[in-house]
Design a protein around this motif. Structure first.
Motif, PDB file in Angstrom:
ATOM      1  N   GLU A   1       0.849  -1.267  -0.019  1.00  0.00           N
ATOM      2  CA  GLU A   1      -0.057  -0.089  -0.066  1.00  0.00           C
ATOM      3  C   GLU A   1       0.908   1.319  -0.032  1.00  0.00           C
ATOM      4  O   GLU A   1       0.723   2.139  -0.622  1.00  0.00           O
ATOM      5  CB  GLU A   1      -0.878  -0.025   1.116  1.00  0.00           C
ATOM      6  CG  GLU A   1      -1.903   0.870   0.912  1.00  0.00           C
ATOM      7  CD  GLU A   1      -2.898   0.812   2.254  1.00  0.00           C
ATOM      8  OE1 GLU A   1      -3.583   1.901   2.793  1.00  0.00           O
ATOM      9  OE2 GLU A   1      -3.472  -0.455   2.379  1.00  0.00           O
ATOM     10  N   PRO A   2       1.991   1.523   1.065  1.00  0.00           N
ATOM     11  CA  PRO A   2       2.818   2.615   0.748  1.00  0.00           C
ATOM     12  C   PRO A   2       3.439   2.582  -0.595  1.00  0.00           C
ATOM     13  O   PRO A   2       3.595   3.871  -0.953  1.00  0.00           O
ATOM     14  CB  PRO A   2       3.793   2.440   1.884  1.00  0.00           C
ATOM     15  CG  PRO A   2       3.115   1.560   2.987  1.00  0.00           C
ATOM     16  CD  PRO A   2       2.305   0.493   1.916  1.00  0.00           C
TER      17      PRO A   2
ATOM     18  N   LYS B   1       1.100   3.891  -2.894  1.00  0.00           N
ATOM     19  CA  LYS B   1       0.700   5.325  -3.069  1.00  0.00           C
ATOM     20  C   LYS B   1       1.718   6.366  -3.575  1.00  0.00           C
ATOM     21  O   LYS B   1       1.635   7.271  -4.112  1.00  0.00           O
ATOM     22  CB  LYS B   1       0.617   5.880  -1.436  1.00  0.00           C
ATOM     23  CG  LYS B   1      -0.925   5.344  -1.032  1.00  0.00           C
ATOM     24  CD  LYS B   1      -1.029   5.630   0.518  1.00  0.00           C
ATOM     25  CE  LYS B   1      -2.209   5.180   1.108  1.00  0.00           C
ATOM     26  NZ  LYS B   1      -2.651   5.173   2.625  1.00  0.00           N
ATOM     27  N   VAL B   2       3.187   5.814  -3.238  1.00  0.00           N
ATOM     28  CA  VAL B   2       4.237   6.587  -3.506  1.00  0.00           C
ATOM     29  C   VAL B   2       4.469   6.720  -5.216  1.00  0.00           C
ATOM     30  O   VAL B   2       4.700   7.397  -5.909  1.00  0.00           O
ATOM     31  CB  VAL B   2       5.636   6.111  -3.150  1.00  0.00           C
ATOM     32  CG1 VAL B   2       6.828   6.690  -3.819  1.00  0.00           C
ATOM     33  CG2 VAL B   2       5.690   6.273  -1.613  1.00  0.00           C
ATOM     34  N   HIS B   3       4.114   5.344  -5.710  1.00  0.00           N
ATOM     35  CA  HIS B   3       4.090   5.021  -6.974  1.00  0.00           C
ATOM     36  C   HIS B   3       2.955   6.042  -7.700  1.00  0.00           C
ATOM     37  O   HIS B   3       3.121   6.722  -8.731  1.00  0.00           O
ATOM     38  CB  HIS B   3       3.821   3.402  -7.487  1.00  0.00           C
ATOM     39  CG  HIS B   3       3.363   3.383  -8.902  1.00  0.00           C
ATOM     40  ND1 HIS B   3       4.777   3.343  -9.761  1.00  0.00           N
ATOM     41  CD2 HIS B   3       2.698   2.887  -9.705  1.00  0.00           C
ATOM     42  CE1 HIS B   3       4.397   3.223 -11.048  1.00  0.00           C
ATOM     43  NE2 HIS B   3       3.176   3.062 -11.056  1.00  0.00           N
ATOM     44  N   GLN B   4       1.585   6.078  -7.286  1.00  0.00           N
ATOM     45  CA  GLN B   4       0.660   6.909  -7.819  1.00  0.00           C
ATOM     46  C   GLN B   4       0.991   8.502  -7.473  1.00  0.00           C
ATOM     47  O   GLN B   4       0.764   9.194  -8.711  1.00  0.00           O
ATOM     48  CB  GLN B   4      -0.560   6.699  -6.973  1.00  0.00           C
ATOM     49  CG  GLN B   4      -1.394   5.435  -7.269  1.00  0.00           C
ATOM     50  CD  GLN B   4      -2.440   5.019  -6.245  1.00  0.00           C
ATOM     51  OE1 GLN B   4      -2.608   5.634  -5.241  1.00  0.00           O
ATOM     52  NE2 GLN B   4      -3.097   4.066  -6.911  1.00  0.00           N
ATOM     53  N   ALA B   5       1.600   8.609  -6.595  1.00  0.00           N
ATOM     54  CA  ALA B   5       2.218  10.235  -6.506  1.00  0.00           C
ATOM     55  C   ALA B   5       3.078  10.644  -7.617  1.00  0.00           C
ATOM     56  O   ALA B   5       3.165  11.489  -8.225  1.00  0.00           O
ATOM     57  CB  ALA B   5       2.555  10.364  -5.017  1.00  0.00           C
TER      58      ALA B   5
END
Length: 112
Positions: free
Chosen positions: A37-38, A41-45
């Protein structure tokens, strides 16, 4: 009796081990989800940031294309004006040449 007791003991151990394996599998799956999950999220950002940079690059490219088009149009206008001026210069030189010839002919015809 010992034999039956040993079999019951083995059945109990198998039950305990199967429950242990099941719990460990669930725990590992839960951790994988939590660990992913983290990173997700970093990948999406990062994806959003890259996407915005790509949009800015595309906008800059469009501005550059327009600037090139304007520059090309200006260049062609200057070239056209230069060609017109060269043609006008050539015609004026011809007129000057004719004028000089007629002046020379006119001065030769005059009596002394």
């Amino acid at each position: 009796e010992l034999w039956i007791s040993l079999e019951e003991h083995q059945d109990a151990l198998e039950l305990i081990m199967s429950k242990y394996r099941k719990q460990m599998l669930q725990l590992l799956q839960g951790r994988k989800h939590e660990d992913a999950e983290p990173v997700l999220k970093v990948h999406q950002a990062n994806s959003l940031e890259i996407e915005s940079q790509i949009d800015r690059i595309c906008e800059m490219g469009e501005v550059m294309r327009k600037a090139i088009q304007v520059d090309d149009d200006q260049f062609f206008k200057v070239q056209e004006k230069l060609a017109q001026l060269e043609l006008e210069n050539k015609e004026l030189r011809e007129l000057l040449s004719i004028s000089k010839e007629s002046f020379e002919v006119g001065t030769e015809d005059l009596p002394d």
